[in-house]
Structures are given as structure tokens and as C-alpha cells.
Motif scaffolding. Structure first.
Motif, PDB file in Angstrom:
ATOM      1  N   THR A  67      84.689 141.766   9.750  1.00 27.20           N
ATOM      2  CA  THR A  67      85.841 141.875   8.856  1.00 27.20           C
ATOM      3  C   THR A  67      86.679 140.604   8.973  1.00 27.20           C
ATOM      4  N   MET A 106      90.412 144.591   3.583  1.00 26.94           N
ATOM      5  CA  MET A 106      89.073 145.175   3.495  1.00 26.94           C
ATOM      6  C   MET A 106      89.044 146.491   2.728  1.00 26.94           C
ATOM      7  N   THR A 109      86.379 146.819   0.006  1.00 23.23           N
ATOM      8  CA  THR A 109      85.029 146.870   0.590  1.00 23.23           C
ATOM      9  C   THR A 109      84.769 148.236   1.211  1.00 23.23           C
ATOM     10  N   GLU A 112      84.247 150.857  -1.488  1.00 17.59           N
ATOM     11  CA  GLU A 112      82.906 150.791  -2.085  1.00 17.59           C
ATOM     12  C   GLU A 112      81.859 151.371  -1.145  1.00 17.59           C
ATOM     13  N   MET A 113      81.993 151.103   0.160  1.00 18.22           N
ATOM     14  CA  MET A 113      81.056 151.676   1.138  1.00 18.22           C
ATOM     15  C   MET A 113      81.148 153.195   1.148  1.00 18.22           C
ATOM     16  N   PRO A 138      78.052 145.931   0.464  1.00 15.40           N
ATOM     17  CA  PRO A 138      79.414 145.387   0.270  1.00 15.40           C
ATOM     18  C   PRO A 138      79.858 144.467   1.400  1.00 15.40           C
ATOM     19  N   LEU A 139      79.465 144.808   2.643  1.00 17.69           N
ATOM     20  CA  LEU A 139      79.819 143.953   3.774  1.00 17.69           C
ATOM     21  C   LEU A 139      79.131 142.600   3.679  1.00 17.69           C
ATOM     22  N   GLU A 141      78.201 141.075   0.950  1.00 18.49           N
ATOM     23  CA  GLU A 141      78.844 140.297  -0.110  1.00 18.49           C
ATOM     24  C   GLU A 141      80.163 139.693   0.375  1.00 18.49           C
ATOM     25  N   PHE A 142      80.927 140.467   1.139  1.00 18.76           N
ATOM     26  CA  PHE A 142      82.205 139.944   1.648  1.00 18.76           C
ATOM     27  C   PHE A 142      81.965 138.818   2.647  1.00 18.76           C
TER      28      PHE A 142
END
Length: 248
Positions: A67, A106, A109, A112-113, A138-139, A141-142
Motif C-alpha cells: 500500500t 487505498m 482499491t 474494488e477488491m 486491483p493491487l 494495478e495500483f
């Protein structure tokens, strides 16, 4: 997900303690563990408890390295060192502020998770493997968005892995450390910019004291109030937090 875990942990602890005192050793039955089951309903309670404890044990590492927590806490540490206020703000305040800022940044994110992985898995619509894949997307992509290509290539080349064509193809074992060192570099760059104005104040105060012959007087005692005053006048905390939020 964090809310559900936080609510579930006290009940889980209470249930384990109650069961341990209530059950007799001669009549207790250990439920079977079906490692091959892909249905969430088919996984035994014992295996679910083991998985939960495992997740909780690595949760700090996940929070720190996957994160924005690393960048935030390092920058806040630089601010405190630049001010020279020793342990003010306290570590608890720094970590608490970094945690809530992390949850704020976050939130999209995590949402979305929750929508793509946690809810379908709890409803029994997808398997554990599918839930893990959906949650990691999603993680990835971040992290990929804030990872330098040079840092990612370092770990891919060391592991002799092919260059991925898409973000989903990047293995987590290479993406996580690459993201961590990229965040550290960004945090140190921001920290350097924070140090400059306070360093100028220290140099000015030191030169003035030297010219006045007060060499035995520590410059820090004189410069500290001026640095705090400057930080207040420019609304320093607002600028620091704004810079951190904009950087993401």
C-alpha cells in the motif's frame, strides 16, 4: 474486508477459548481438512481458522509493502527530523495518521477488491484461486502505477523472468519488492525537498551565532522556535498531506 476481520476476531477468540474449556479431551473431535475442495462451504472450520491466522500474521507486511503506507510514514518521519522536535509528534500519532491516510488513499482499491473478490467468494460464486486472482488485480494495478520500470526490471532479470506484456502478467514476487524500493526512492526525494528550508534556517542561525561569538550556545536551541514558526505560518501539515495525496 478489514471491517469484517476486525468484527470477526473477537468472536473467533471467544469461540476458541470457550471451546477449549468446554470440550473434554476424550470426546473432542477434530474436523477433517479437505485441501482439495474449491467450494468455500466445503472447507472445514479448522482450515478456515488456519487461513485466517496466517493472513493476520502477514497483514502488517501486506499493509506496509503493498500500500502507500511506506511513502507516507517515511515522509512524515523526514518532517519530524527536519523540524528537530525529537519525539514530537509521538510515534503513535505518526503511525496513526499514516494508517488513516493509507486507508483513505487505498479506499478505491479496497472497494474494488471487496466487490470483485471477497463478496463473490463469501457467496460461494468463485473458488479460492479465482478470489485470489481477482483480489490481486486491483493491487497489481495500483503498485504497477507507482513502480519504476528500472526497479521492476531488476527483480525480473534476477529471477530470469520474461518481460510481462500486461500488468496482470507481472508476478507478485517481483512486483512487491520493486514497488517497495520505488516508494522509498520517492519518499526520500520528497524528504530532501522538505529538509532544504529548515537547513537554510539552521545555517543562518549558526552563522549569526558564530559572528556574535556565541560558539558555546547550541544553534538548535535558537533555530528550533524559528523552524516551528515557519512551519506554522506556511500551514506545514496541510502542505505535507496535500503533497502526499497529490503524489498518488
Amino acid at each position: 474486508m478489514l471491517k469484517k476481520l476486525a468484527i470477526f476476531i473477537p468472536f473467533l477468540t471467544l469461540g476458541i477459548v470457550t471451546t477449549a474449556f468446554a470440550a473434554e479431551p476424550t470426546t473432542s473431535i477434530i474436523p477433517g481438512i479437505d485441501l482439495g475442495s474449491s467450494d468455500p462451504e466445503g472447507v472445514s472450520n479448522s482450515l478456515q481458522i488456519i487461513i485466517l491466522i496466517t493472513i493476520l500474521s502477514i497483514a502488517p507486511a501486506i499493509l506496509v509493502l503493498m500500500t502507500c503506507f511506506t511513502r507516507i510514514i517515511v515522509v512524515l518521519g523526514f518532517v519530524r527530523n527536519a523540524l528537530g522536535t525529537q519525539q514530537i509528534p509521538p510515534n503513535q500519532v505518526m503511525v496513526g495518521l499514516a494508517l488513516f491516510m493509507t486507508f483513505f488513499v487505498m479506499a478505491p482499491t479496497f472497494s474494488e477488491m471487496n466487490q470483485t473478490a471477497l463478496k463473490p467468494y463469501m457467496a460461494g460464486e468463485i473458488s479460492q484461486k479465482e478470489a485470489f486472482t481477482s483480489a490481486s488485480k486491483p493491487l497489481k494495478e495500483f503498485m504497477a502505477k507507482h513502480t519504476r520500470e528500472k526497479d521492476l526490471s531488476l527483480f525480473l532479470d534476477y529471477a530470469k523472468l520474461d518481460k510481462p506484456k500486461e500488468v496482470d502478467d507481472i508476478p507478485l514476487k517481483a512486483l512487491i519488492p520493486a514497488y517497495a524500493i520505488s516508494e522509498l526512492k520517492t519518499a526520500f526525494q520528497m524528504g530532501f525537498m522538505i529538509f532544504i528550508p529548515f537547513l537554510v534556517i539552521d545555517m543562518i542561525v549558526s552563522s549569526v551565532l558564530m559572528s556574535m561569538g556565541m560558539m558555546m550556545l547550541p544553534p538548535v536551541m535558537i533555530s528550533l522556535p524559528f523552524k516551528i514558526l515557519l512551519f506554522i505560518l506556511v500551514d506545514g501539515w496541510n502542505l505535507i498531506v496535500q503533497s502526499l495525496l497529490v503524489s498518488f
